[in-house]
Design an enzyme around this catalytic site. Structure first.
Site, short mmCIF file in Angstrom:
data_model
loop_
_atom_site.label_atom_id
_atom_site.label_comp_id
_atom_site.label_asym_id
_atom_site.label_seq_id
_atom_site.Cartn_x
_atom_site.Cartn_y
_atom_site.Cartn_z
N HIS A 185 0.81 -1.21 0.00
CA HIS A 185 0.00 0.00 0.00
C HIS A 185 0.85 1.26 0.00
CE1 HIS A 185 -3.67 -2.30 0.46
NE2 HIS A 185 -3.12 -2.97 1.45
N ARG A 229 -10.24 -5.71 8.65
CA ARG A 229 -9.36 -5.48 7.50
C ARG A 229 -7.89 -5.49 7.94
NH1 ARG A 229 -8.91 -6.96 2.89
NH2 ARG A 229 -7.24 -7.85 4.12
N CYS A 233 -5.07 -8.31 7.03
CA CYS A 233 -3.85 -7.87 6.34
C CYS A 233 -2.62 -8.42 7.07
CB CYS A 233 -3.77 -6.35 6.29
SG CYS A 233 -4.57 -5.64 4.83
#
Lengths: 272, 206, 105
Positions: A185, A229, A233
């Site tokens: 990311h 989330r 991850c």
């Protein structure tokens, strides 16, 4: 008897792959097809089922003390739900820590309703055939910030500290794969397989990403919170398990929520 | 149990000790805070807390400003390259078909994975390889025609093997895991992935 | 008994536009669990939508319908404030009814 036919079928599929599957054109059409799929999901988001369940749970007297959550202070005063999620995480004097929505909900379930901490966090993520009360509450509270601009403060020193620690954790590489959040990311326009990845170091992507969680995940048939989330991850990062409501979880949420400031909150959303 | 104790002790003692020694008092405070933050994880399945203990490279690459330290970059790359273990039998290329299934598989090392199952390399998560596989990621460069453009000389085979074994030997803070160094893949699996990339018969080069 | 449905019934011109979200696992009976055992079929079989004592929609569903299904249709003859009720029955005989008032468009 069927065995000799298999290579023929494989060869045909292969030919089809060659016909439709080469060059930039196929990438564009794949992306377009994915977008059409996402658009088709927008009407009738099952996240609403969690929202109504959560609203009911919020209002019903529950726990050993048989009281509702309507006195729970999510940061805007006891019982104020409207717009509360868009200002979290924040520092709370009574707990003397920075809380995100979930850790605050646990605090209220313990201090108001009389649950033990263990009871309040017994099932925080839903699984097959077993929905989580926590995710329903999160769906309801977050839905009450729909359209509200994200406005997470860094006023208290503890809030600034949480933000800085969250930032450090974002870049922290570890585990057998040397992965950090930033590995996937940290750059624009990247994908894992066909899944687009938000660049959480850029304002636009960080805003879009944070404001679309919680979300109903069609592939899982579950409503998933932002904390889920992060949890998942880290699993894929090959890290140990992120503890629910831990300082690490809150700090990283603080970093990502604050970076979404200024954008209108748009969840519970629906995702693949 | 004993292993868990050792790793817990390692976490307590080693975590950031490197930075702590080298930096100022305020930085020590920061190190303390980071160590505190790591209490937010619990061991699960095969993923113990020792995974949070950084080695020198992980520590170096966690600083977003790592590019500025040119001398360290060269030193670490050299040291990582020197530690590459090449196969004892001298053979660097395995079977490209086995390599393709390793490239497709994303399992391994997650706390949800069965540790008795072999890990995959998950190449397609980040790279384009064969023209048949359309579902590929873009975090890494396309490896389409990797062998076709480079040939498969001894030198190229050694480079490819070492790059997969320890990507940091060539690019210190690359996103790519160190598949051999970190014991994600076995020696044979790395050979098979080398074949997928270099074998003239591999669809990567067709 | 099942979890509550989310129903919206809203005037759209001279018709009533109805949107229904149902909470249901909708197991096909084809899937295996982690232990390799077939997960038994469990799905909504019948839908009945009533308005003013009349059936305005009835449907027979099978296992091909998605988990947490969404249904969207229109009917004529409804007015603001009148009730619309939706009932589903699944293959285990479980049943759920929810009701809403029609709102202005």
């Amino acid at each position: 008897m069927t065995r000799p036919h298999k290579p023929v079928v494989a060869a045909l599929l292969f030919a089809a792959g060659l016909l439709f599957g080469t060059g930039a054109h196929s990438q564009d059409s794949t992306a377009k097809a994915l977008q059409e799929y996402r658009d088709a999901l927008q009407d009738g988001n099952p996240a609403e089922l969690w929202e109504i369940k959560g609203e009911d749970m919020w209002q019903q007297p529950r726990g050993p003390n048989k009281v509702s959550m309507e006195k729970c202070d999510l940061g805007l005063g006891p019982g104020v739900v409207k717009g509360a999620y868009a200002r979290l995480p924040k520092y709370f004097k009574d707990t003397d820590r920075v809380d995100d929505l979930e850790s605050r909900l646990v605090h209220c379930m313990v201090s108001l309703q009389g649950y033990t901490r263990a009871e309040a966090t017994r099932r925080v993520f839903g699984g097959p055939g077993a929905a989580a009360d926590m995710e329903a509450l999160v769906a309801y509270v977050s839905s009450q910030s729909k359209g509200v601009k994200m406005n997470v403060a860094l006023a208290h020193p503890r809030e600034r500290e949480a933000y800085q620690m969250g930032q450090k954790l974002f870049y922290y590489r570890g585990g057998p794969h040397d992965f950090a959040c930033a590995t996937c990311h940290g750059e624009d326009n990247k994908r894992i397989r066909l899944q687009d990845l938000p660049n959480l170091t850029s304002k636009k992507d960080a805003q879009r990403a944070y404001t679309t969680w919680p979300a109903y995940r069609v592939s899982q048939g579950e409503l998933r919170s932002f904390q889920w989330r992060l949890y998942d991850c880290f699993r894929q990062q090959r890290f140990p398990e992120l503890l629910f409501g831990s300082d690490a979880s809150v700090a990283l949420t603080m970093f990502l929520a604050r970076n979404a400031n200024g954008a209108a909150f748009a969840a519970p959303a629906i995702k693949r | 149990m004993k292993k868990a104790l050792v790793s817990m002790a390692a976490l307590a003692a080693v975590l950031f000790a490197g930075i702590a020694l080298a930096q100022s008092r305020s930085a020590v405070g920061e190190v303390e805070a980071m160590r505190e933050l790591m209490r937010g994880f619990k061991p699960s399945g095969q993923a113990g807390l020792s995974r949070l203990v950084q080695d020198e490279v992980q520590q170096f690459c966690s600083d977003p400003g790592w590019q500025r330290n040119k001398a360290r970059i060269a030193a670490i790359e050299g040291q990582q390259l020197a530690a590459v273990k090449y196969p004892a039998d001298g053979k660097l290329m395995g079977n490209w078909k086995a390599g393709e299934s390793i490239a497709q598989s994303g399992v391994g090392k997650q706390f949800s994975d069965n540790p008795s199952q072999p890990s995959g390399a998950n190449c397609y998560a980040c790279h384009q390889l064969t023209p048949q596989e359309l579902s590929f990621g873009t975090i890494g460069p396309s490896l389409r025609n990797f062998g076709k453009t480079r040939g498969s000389s001894e030198a190229i085979q050694r480079y490819t093997y070492a790059k997969i074994y320890n990507s940091r030997a060539y690019s210190v803070c690359t996103n790519m895991p160190r598949f051999g160094h970190s014991e994600i893949l076995t020696e044979q699996q790395i050979k098979d992935v080398v074949a997928l990339l270099l074998d003239p018969e591999s669809p990567v080069n067709k | 008994m099942g979890e509550p449905m989310r129903i919206r019934a809203q005037m759209a011109g001279d018709k009533v536009e109805v949107r229904v979200l149902m909470s249901h696992e909708m197991e096909t009976g084809q899937r295996k669990d982690g232990g390799g055992n077939i997960v038994p079929a469990w799905f909504i079989q019948n839908i009945a939508v009533m308005h003013g004592g009349q059936t305005v929609l009835s449907a027979q569903w099978g296992p091909a319908v998605a988990k947490n299904p969404f249904m969207h249709f229109r009917f004529a003859g409804g007015r603001v404030g009148e009730k619309v009720s939706v009932t589903w029955t699944d293959n285990r005989g479980d049943k759920r009814t929810d009701e809403v008032a029609i709102t202005a468009g």
